[in-house]
Design an enzyme around this catalytic site. Structure first.
Site, PDB file in Angstrom:
ATOM      1  N   ASN A   3       0.810  -1.229   0.000  1.00 51.87           N
ATOM      2  CA  ASN A   3       0.000   0.000   0.000  1.00 51.87           C
ATOM      3  C   ASN A   3       0.838   1.273   0.000  1.00 51.87           C
ATOM      4  O   ASN A   3       0.403   2.324   0.461  1.00 51.87           O
ATOM      5  CB  ASN A   3      -0.959   0.025   1.216  1.00 51.87           C
ATOM      6  CG  ASN A   3      -1.801  -1.226   1.275  1.00 51.87           C
ATOM      7  OD1 ASN A   3      -2.379  -1.616   0.258  1.00 51.87           O
ATOM      8  ND2 ASN A   3      -1.845  -1.881   2.431  1.00 51.87           N
ATOM      9  N   ARG A   4       2.053   1.176  -0.498  1.00 52.87           N
ATOM     10  CA  ARG A   4       2.973   2.335  -0.566  1.00 52.87           C
ATOM     11  C   ARG A   4       3.295   2.910   0.811  1.00 52.87           C
ATOM     12  O   ARG A   4       3.742   4.037   0.932  1.00 52.87           O
ATOM     13  CB  ARG A   4       2.390   3.441  -1.478  1.00 52.87           C
ATOM     14  CG  ARG A   4       2.192   2.988  -2.924  1.00 52.87           C
ATOM     15  CD  ARG A   4       3.518   2.620  -3.558  1.00 52.87           C
ATOM     16  NE  ARG A   4       3.441   2.266  -4.960  1.00 52.87           N
ATOM     17  CZ  ARG A   4       3.604   1.021  -5.430  1.00 52.87           C
ATOM     18  NH1 ARG A   4       3.794   0.005  -4.598  1.00 52.87           N
ATOM     19  NH2 ARG A   4       3.575   0.776  -6.719  1.00 52.87           N
ATOM     20  N   LEU A   5       3.047   2.120   1.867  1.00 51.37           N
ATOM     21  CA  LEU A   5       3.378   2.594   3.220  1.00 51.37           C
ATOM     22  C   LEU A   5       4.730   1.992   3.613  1.00 51.37           C
ATOM     23  O   LEU A   5       4.828   1.134   4.488  1.00 51.37           O
ATOM     24  CB  LEU A   5       2.257   2.226   4.203  1.00 51.37           C
ATOM     25  CG  LEU A   5       0.953   2.976   3.910  1.00 51.37           C
ATOM     26  CD1 LEU A   5      -0.168   2.528   4.852  1.00 51.37           C
ATOM     27  CD2 LEU A   5       1.159   4.488   4.042  1.00 51.37           C
TER      28      LEU A   5
END
Ligand SMILES: Cc1cc2nc3c(=O)[nH]c(=O)nc-3n(C[C@H](O)[C@H](O)[C@H](O)COP(=O)(O)O)c2cc1C
Length: 215
Positions: A192-194
Site C-alpha cells: 500500500n505504498r506505506l
C-alpha cells in the site's frame, strides 16, 4: 512517441524495517543488508551504486560506480581523478550514493563527503586488477571526447606491446575515493505504498540519531 506506464505496479511485500530491530551504527545495518544481497542475488552486482555529484554547471549528475570496499569509515570506489566526477568532487566533495536492491525491495541513500584515499591503497588495488583493466585505466582520458572506438583499440595494442612482461604502473590520475557518510536512509518497500524509511543522521559529536520518516 508515447507510452503509458501507469499500469506498471508492484506491491512490495518482502520485508519490514522497524526501529526496534536496527543497530545503533548504520554501517552495521548496511553490512547486514549487503550480506543478504551478496548471498541471495550476487549476479545482480549488489556493489553497483549510484554516485551523484554537483557539477560546475550547477546540475547534479548521477552515474554508477562499483563499491570496492566498505569499513566503519565509509565507502570506497575507484575512478579517474580527472573525469567529470573527479573534477566535480574536487570543487564540491558533498556527494550522494544510492543502492537499489530490487531483489530485496530495498533502497539505501547515503549522503557524505568524498576524499581521495592514500596513494598506497590505490596502488594496492590497482595491482590487484587484471592487466587489461590496468591498461584501460592508462589509456582512457575518462569523460573527454575521443575521435573513435579505433583510437582506444589501437592504444591498447600499443601499450600491450610496450608493457609486455613488465609491471604496469598506476597512473597518478587514477585511484580511489572514500565517501564518509553523514546521513543514511534505509528504505524497505511495504504494501500500500506505506514503506518503511529509517534515517540515521550524524551529529557534531559523531553520534548517530535514528528517526522514522513518513513514506
Ligand atoms: C555497472 C557499472 C559499473 C561501473 N563502475 C565504474 C567504476 O567503478 N568506476 C568508474 O570510474 N566508472 C564506472 N562505471 C562508469 C561510470 O558510470 C561513468 O560512465 C564513468 O565513470 C564516467 O563518469 P563521469 O564522466 O561522470 O566522471 C560503471 C558503469 C556501470 C554501468
Amino acid at each position: 512517441m508515447e507510452k503509458d506506464l501507469s499500469n506498471y505496479r508492484k506491491s512490495y511485500e518482502k520485508g519490514e524495517l522497524l526501529i526496534k530491530d536496527v543497530p545503533e551504527n548504520p554501517m552495521e545495518l548496511f553490512q547486514n543488508w549487503f550480506y543478504e544481497m551478496d548471498h541471495f542475488f550476487p549476479e545482480t552486482e549488489p556493489n553497483a551504486m549510484t554516485l551523484a555529484t554537483f557539477g560546475a554547471d550547477g546540475f547534479p549528475k548521477c552515474r554508477i560506480v562499483l563499491l570496492k570496499k566498505y569499513t566503519y569509515e565509509g565507502f570506497i570506489f575507484f575512478t579517474n581523478y580527472n573525469s567529470e566526477k573527479g573534477k566535480s568532487i574536487a570543487a564540491n566533495p558533498n556527494v550522494c550514493l544510492s543502492f537499489f536492491w530490487n531483489g530485496a525491495e530495498r533502497q539505501i541513500i547515503i549522503k557524505g563527503k568524498a576524499e581521495k584515499i592514500a596513494e598506497n591503497l590505490s596502488d594496492g588495488y590497482f595491482e590487484s586488477r587484471p592487466r587489461g583493466s590496468q591498461l584501460g585505466a592508462l589509456i582512457s582520458n575518462q569523460s573527454e571526447p575521443i575521435e573513435s572506438r579505433e583510437v582506444l583499440d589501437e592504444q591498447l595494442k600499443l601499450l600491450e606491446a610496450q608493457y609486455e612482461g613488465k609491471e604496469i604502473p598506476r597512473p597518478d590520475y587514477w585511484g580511489g575515493y572514500i565517501v564518509k557518510p553523514i546521513e543514511f536512509e534505509f528504505w524497505q518497500g511495504r504494501p500500500n505504498r506505506l514503506h518503511d524509511r529509517i534515517q540515521y543522521k550524524l551529529d557534531q559529536n559523531y553520534n548517530w540519531h535514528i528517526a522514522r520518516l513518513s513514506p
